[in-house]
Design an enzyme around this catalytic site. Structure first.
Site, PDB file in Angstrom:
ATOM      1  CG  ASP A   1      35.208  63.136 148.299  1.00  0.00           C
ATOM      2  OD1 ASP A   1      34.211  62.395 148.471  1.00  0.00           O
ATOM      3  OD2 ASP A   1      35.120  64.235 147.701  1.00  0.00           O
TER       4      ASP A   1
ATOM      5  CG  ASP B   1      31.902  61.459 150.979  1.00  0.00           C
ATOM      6  OD1 ASP B   1      31.650  62.665 150.818  1.00  0.00           O
ATOM      7  OD2 ASP B   1      32.342  60.725 150.079  1.00  0.00           O
TER       8      ASP B   1
ATOM      9  CG  ASN C   1      27.475  70.727 143.562  1.00  0.00           C
ATOM     10  OD1 ASN C   1      28.133  70.652 142.530  1.00  0.00           O
ATOM     11  ND2 ASN C   1      27.495  69.780 144.491  1.00  0.00           N
TER      12      ASN C   1
ATOM     13  CD  GLU D   1      29.051  66.149 141.342  1.00  0.00           C
ATOM     14  OE1 GLU D   1      29.290  65.890 142.529  1.00  0.00           O
ATOM     15  OE2 GLU D   1      29.794  65.775 140.399  1.00  0.00           O
TER      16      GLU D   1
ATOM     17  CG  ASN E   1      31.939  63.672 143.579  1.00  0.00           C
ATOM     18  OD1 ASN E   1      32.661  64.226 144.400  1.00  0.00           O
ATOM     19  ND2 ASN E   1      30.949  62.867 143.927  1.00  0.00           N
TER      20      ASN E   1
ATOM     21  CG  HIS F   1      21.304  63.213 152.846  1.00  0.00           C
ATOM     22  ND1 HIS F   1      22.052  62.600 153.826  1.00  0.00           N
ATOM     23  CD2 HIS F   1      20.624  64.208 153.460  1.00  0.00           C
ATOM     24  CE1 HIS F   1      21.833  63.185 154.982  1.00  0.00           C
ATOM     25  NE2 HIS F   1      20.957  64.177 154.798  1.00  0.00           N
TER      26      HIS F   1
ATOM     27  CG  ASP G   1      28.590  61.267 148.596  1.00  0.00           C
ATOM     28  OD1 ASP G   1      28.427  61.458 147.372  1.00  0.00           O
ATOM     29  OD2 ASP G   1      29.495  61.819 149.252  1.00  0.00           O
TER      30      ASP G   1
HETATM   31  C1  BDR Z   1      29.505  65.500 145.852  1.00  0.00           C
HETATM   32  O1  BDR Z   1      30.612  66.371 146.057  1.00  0.00           O
HETATM   33  C2  BDR Z   1      31.120  66.216 147.350  1.00  0.00           C
HETATM   34  O2  BDR Z   1      31.390  67.442 147.946  1.00  0.00           O
HETATM   35  C3  BDR Z   1      30.133  65.400 148.118  1.00  0.00           C
HETATM   36  O3  BDR Z   1      30.810  64.572 149.029  1.00  0.00           O
HETATM   37  C4  BDR Z   1      29.440  64.598 147.055  1.00  0.00           C
HETATM   38  O4  BDR Z   1      30.129  63.401 146.789  1.00  0.00           O
HETATM   39  C5  BDR Z   1      28.281  66.324 145.590  1.00  0.00           C
HETATM   40  O5  BDR Z   1      28.477  67.146 144.481  1.00  0.00           O
HETATM   41 CA    CA Z   2      31.738  62.479 148.354  1.00  0.00          CA
END
Ligand code: BDR
Ligand code: CA
Length: 320
Positions: A8, A13, A158, A164, A166, A239, A241
């Site tokens: 994405d 990314d 996050n 998380e 994703n 970082h 990704d």
């Molecule tokens: C992931 O969520 C996206 O916002 C970032 O690109 C990363 O893949 C981190 O939680």
């Molecule tokens: Ca990503």
């Protein structure tokens, strides 16, 4: 190594794509776009621009995949990455255009016509990968390896305290993928926070390099810098990704891994997309902790990575 990146594309990314492009032993077979960070079509534009700025325009096909999660309303991260995902740099449109086909078909066709050859780096919500598996479950056996950035390894999230990004965006897809039988390595947000923060001195090196790619890096890092400063009291270069990509292309970056039993919560009220991660119990332990999950491991979880080795790979990739 023959790699497809499912992304994405926004911020980090893009750095991951750069690492793959610059690694001499990696052939980037294609980029597939999944719903996630910013408006769907913008993510494809960001991937195409990243290829162009790296001097790889026209060399790697970009396919658009699933614009929506399986069941849930879309969630984005524009507040973190800027409205365009690139810190509102508003880059010009790249000359290369997305391919006509669907990403899910590209994934299936490429894997099935190259059994045991292709690896995927999944650095977005897992809608494309789950859809590909539902359409052609034999991809699990025929894919060489699936590298996933997602989930939490028993730490705070996050996106919510329990999740998380994703996994949160498409928890059903994440649940399908971790239970699909892929040879799978998981790189979690927990790993990002312990091993995937670029040290300040490395950031200064990138800033001082003043190459087209280091300028690209600094430009698209500005919104995340501001956002992390608000959240953590100082700007962070995170970082998730690109660290996952670095582990895939240079396994020595993985300092500690554990075979784990991973599953994803889809029912919880406060725990949407919570990732349950534990090492499988011995038979004796399972008798005592009888409610503990007792299936065999389904993923290798990265628990520690070599931050400096990763940072040096990134610096080398940005040197042009
Ligand atoms: C992931 O969520 C996206 O916002 C970032 O690109 C990363 O893949 C981190 O939680
Ligand atoms: Ca990503």
């Amino acid at each position: 190594m023959r790699l497809i990146i499912d992304t994405d594309t926004a911020g980090d990314d893009a750095f991951s794509i750069l690492l793959a492009l610059k690694a001499p032993h990696v052939t980037l077979e294609g980029i597939t776009i999944c719903n996630g960070n910013v408006p769907f079509d913008q993510q494809a534009e960001n991937a195409l621009y990243t290829l162009e700025v790296a001097g790889a325009g026209g060399t790697v096909p970009v396919y658009k995949g699933c614009p929506l999660p399986m069941l849930r309303k879309p969630v984005d991260a524009t507040e973190f990455f800027g409205a365009d995902g690139m810190s509102d740099a508003n880059f010009p449109m790249a000359a290369q255009r997305p391919e006509a086909g669907h990403a899910v078909d590209f994934l299936i066709d490429t894997i099935m016509s190259n059994p045991g050859e292709i690896e995927i780096l999944a650095q977005a919500p897992l809608t494309n990968i789950a859809t590909a598996w539902v359409k052609e479950p034999r991809i699990a056996d025929n894919l060489k390896h699936l590298w996933v950035m997602g989930g939490l390894d028993n730490s705070i999230g996050n996106t919510t305290p329990a999740s998380e990004f994703n996994f949160y965006v498409d928890p059903e897809a994440a649940k399908i993928v971790v239970n699909a039988g892929f040879r799978l390595t998981l790189s979690t947000w927990t790993l990002t926070m312990s091993s995937g923060l670029l040290p300040d001195e490395k950031l200064r090196v990138i800033e001082a390099m003043d190459t087209p790619l280091s300028r690209f890096f600094m430009t698209i890092s500005q919104a995340p810098f501001k956002r992390t400063e608000m959240r953590y009291g100082r700007p962070l270069s995170t970082h998730p990704d690109s660290l996952t990509c670095a582990c895939a292309i240079d396994p020595e970056i993985m300092l500690e891994v554990a075979d784990c039993l991973v599953d994803v919560e889809t029912q919880g009220e406060l725990t949407r997309a919570y990732s349950s991660i534990c090492t499988p119990l011995t038979a004796e332990e399972a008798e005592i902790d009888f409610l503990w999950p007792s299936a065999p491991a389904n993923a290798r979880v990265i628990r520690k990575a070599d931050t400096n080795r990763f940072a040096d790979m990134l610096i080398a990739a940005l040197a042009e």
